[in-house]
Scaffold this motif. Sequence first.
Motif, PDB file in Angstrom:
ATOM      1  N   ARG A 273       0.826  -1.199   0.000  1.00 54.09           N
ATOM      2  CA  ARG A 273       0.000   0.000   0.000  1.00 54.09           C
ATOM      3  C   ARG A 273       0.868   1.259   0.000  1.00 54.09           C
ATOM      4  O   ARG A 273       0.510   2.276  -0.592  1.00 54.09           O
ATOM      5  CB  ARG A 273      -0.925  -0.017   1.210  1.00 54.09           C
TER       6      ARG A 273
ATOM      7  N   ALA B 293       1.869   1.872  -3.470  1.00 53.97           N
ATOM      8  CA  ALA B 293       0.724   2.350  -4.245  1.00 53.97           C
ATOM      9  C   ALA B 293       0.471   3.837  -3.979  1.00 53.97           C
ATOM     10  O   ALA B 293       0.169   4.591  -4.906  1.00 53.97           O
ATOM     11  CB  ALA B 293      -0.523   1.529  -3.907  1.00 53.97           C
ATOM     12  N   ARG B 294       0.625   4.260  -2.724  1.00 52.78           N
ATOM     13  CA  ARG B 294       0.441   5.683  -2.415  1.00 52.78           C
ATOM     14  C   ARG B 294       1.489   6.527  -3.128  1.00 52.78           C
ATOM     15  O   ARG B 294       1.184   7.602  -3.657  1.00 52.78           O
ATOM     16  CB  ARG B 294       0.526   5.902  -0.903  1.00 52.78           C
TER      17      ARG B 294
ATOM     18  N   LEU C 246       3.064   5.756  -5.921  1.00 50.45           N
ATOM     19  CA  LEU C 246       2.752   5.734  -7.352  1.00 50.45           C
ATOM     20  C   LEU C 246       1.615   6.693  -7.677  1.00 50.45           C
ATOM     21  O   LEU C 246       1.659   7.425  -8.674  1.00 50.45           O
ATOM     22  CB  LEU C 246       2.394   4.316  -7.789  1.00 50.45           C
ATOM     23  N   LYS C 247       0.603   6.715  -6.832  1.00 49.35           N
ATOM     24  CA  LYS C 247      -0.529   7.609  -7.071  1.00 49.35           C
ATOM     25  C   LYS C 247      -0.113   9.070  -6.968  1.00 49.35           C
ATOM     26  O   LYS C 247      -0.695   9.947  -7.615  1.00 49.35           O
ATOM     27  CB  LYS C 247      -1.651   7.306  -6.073  1.00 49.35           C
TER      28      LYS C 247
ATOM     29  N   PHE D  64       0.157  -4.066  -9.457  1.00 48.94           N
ATOM     30  CA  PHE D  64      -1.144  -4.095  -8.794  1.00 48.94           C
ATOM     31  C   PHE D  64      -0.947  -3.862  -7.300  1.00 48.94           C
ATOM     32  O   PHE D  64      -0.058  -4.451  -6.677  1.00 48.94           O
ATOM     33  CB  PHE D  64      -1.843  -5.442  -8.998  1.00 48.94           C
ATOM     34  N   GLU D  65      -1.776  -2.989  -6.746  1.00 50.75           N
ATOM     35  CA  GLU D  65      -1.802  -2.846  -5.298  1.00 50.75           C
ATOM     36  C   GLU D  65      -2.408  -4.120  -4.714  1.00 50.75           C
ATOM     37  O   GLU D  65      -3.180  -4.825  -5.396  1.00 50.75           O
ATOM     38  CB  GLU D  65      -2.621  -1.611  -4.933  1.00 50.75           C
TER      39      GLU D  65
ATOM     40  N   THR E 286      -5.954  -3.194  -7.336  1.00 49.70           N
ATOM     41  CA  THR E 286      -6.054  -2.029  -8.218  1.00 49.70           C
ATOM     42  C   THR E 286      -4.787  -1.901  -9.064  1.00 49.70           C
ATOM     43  O   THR E 286      -3.672  -1.889  -8.538  1.00 49.70           O
ATOM     44  CB  THR E 286      -6.246  -0.745  -7.400  1.00 49.70           C
ATOM     45  N   TRP E 287      -4.987  -1.768 -10.382  1.00 49.30           N
ATOM     46  CA  TRP E 287      -3.852  -1.617 -11.309  1.00 49.30           C
ATOM     47  C   TRP E 287      -3.213  -0.248 -11.115  1.00 49.30           C
ATOM     48  O   TRP E 287      -3.905   0.771 -11.019  1.00 49.30           O
ATOM     49  CB  TRP E 287      -4.337  -1.764 -12.744  1.00 49.30           C
ATOM     50  N   GLN E 288      -1.886  -0.216 -11.051  1.00 52.27           N
ATOM     51  CA  GLN E 288      -1.174   1.015 -10.768  1.00 52.27           C
ATOM     52  C   GLN E 288      -0.317   1.527 -11.917  1.00 52.27           C
ATOM     53  O   GLN E 288       0.199   2.633 -11.861  1.00 52.27           O
ATOM     54  CB  GLN E 288      -0.253   0.807  -9.554  1.00 52.27           C
ATOM     55  N   GLY E 289      -0.129   0.717 -12.934  1.00 56.50           N
ATOM     56  CA  GLY E 289       0.715   1.121 -14.049  1.00 56.50           C
ATOM     57  C   GLY E 289       1.533  -0.052 -14.541  1.00 56.50           C
ATOM     58  O   GLY E 289       1.443  -1.179 -14.028  1.00 56.50           O
TER      59      GLY E 289
ATOM     60  N   ARG F  98       1.040   4.846 -17.274  1.00 56.06           N
ATOM     61  CA  ARG F  98      -0.089   4.697 -16.360  1.00 56.06           C
ATOM     62  C   ARG F  98      -1.394   4.594 -17.145  1.00 56.06           C
ATOM     63  O   ARG F  98      -2.475   4.803 -16.587  1.00 56.06           O
ATOM     64  CB  ARG F  98      -0.120   5.864 -15.377  1.00 56.06           C
TER      65      ARG F  98
END
Length: 455
Positions: free
Chosen positions: A14, A17-18, A20-21, A54-55, A59-62, A79
């Motif tokens: 996670r 993922a944060r 990456l977002k 994937f997180e 959820t796909w992240q890129g 992305r």
Amino acid sequence: MKQLRPYPQAIVSRKAARSLKAGHPWVFEGEVLELRPSPLDGREATNGCAIDLFEERGTWQGVGLLSLKSKIRVRVVSRNANDRLDAAFWWRKLRWAWGHRKATMGSRALAGCEPDTNCCRLLFSEADAFPGLVVDRYEDVLVAQVGTVGMELLRPTLFPLLALVLEEDGVRVRGIYERSDSPARLKEGLEPRKGWYDFSAPGAVDPLAIEVSGGALDGCLAREPQDARLVVHENGLAFDLDIENSQKTGFFLDQKYNRRAVRQVSGGRRVLDCFCHVGPFGLNAAAGGAEFVRCVDVSQTALDLAAQNARLNGLDVNADGTPRMGFTQADVLAYLPELARDKARLRAEGGPFDLVVLDPPAFTKSRRTIDHAMRGYRQINQDAMRMLPRGGYLATCSCSHFMSRERLAQAIAEAAHGAGVQLRQVEERQQAPDHPILWGVPETHYLDFFIFQLV
């Protein structure tokens, strides 16, 4: 994600993922929780391959490139879930990168001079989403540095397509010289390499690249090695470069517009150019009408090229035969305080000076040594300020992303306090736009540049 994609998968934490977002393109070793095969054909993840991120909740992240031997385990390149990392994808990205240089630099040339895209950085690693790949253009020769295994595997696709992108604008590339000799390659499990890329070697050109180009590649690829000494032009000045043996790719293109800023305040001044490398700041000062320029560097090889460049541009002597530029081999860290103490030595070097340029190498390449670097920047700026008269000018910079703009400004302010002077800011600048700064990726912002007047 509803569609099945053809790539192996990495399940990331996670925390990753944060990040990456927020826009950062890196996933570190400890943030990869699991590697899974491709859901389409069962292909396992291999070093350098494209991999979907994937997180852990799905959820796909890129999509990025995997580096199994690096602490930076995955570097994101897209992305957009519709992207497939084929030759057409990379061709579009190359054309977009070149288009950015044309848009931001294409109309900024000095009157009567070559276009600013004549010598520029074509690809700037993560800032252009080509992680680990740097390519500089020196007129009709490209110099590439490949630092990651993903880009290493893509060379047969990217190098020919890059030549084609320039060919579309009428630029015939004579060759691509590789300066992939950085020790950082060892962290990727790659051996250093230096030399001309041989387009005629088996496997050197991806057949898919030829397919994308409609077979147009054959006419725009040099196949024979070229001389690694080049004469190129920037800001209306000629530079004799040794792309085989000089630092980095042979020149520091990121200071193009900062050199112009120095040129503008050089008229009638006596200039001390410290850490001069092959002389670009000093030559711009001379071209701007400086009365005299002293160039100083620890490398005699660099100084020899700087002197050659002065002669090449007719800036080495005045009309009456007196020297207009001089060259001193010295460690600047010891040289500056010596000049400040010894007035006879200062006069012998061409002083007193009323403009000092400080363009040091990066004093820190890690967070652990920032405090030491702060002391170094503070000291050289204080020594320069003590040498300058009231009304004199100081151009100073840092080229390490660990040395933030705020830290550099603090070091300069402390130097001014130690020297007992007040600074009036003339300009604050950064790297040229062919070295774009990607917000959310602080590693892409590494150059900060100031010009001050002592008042």
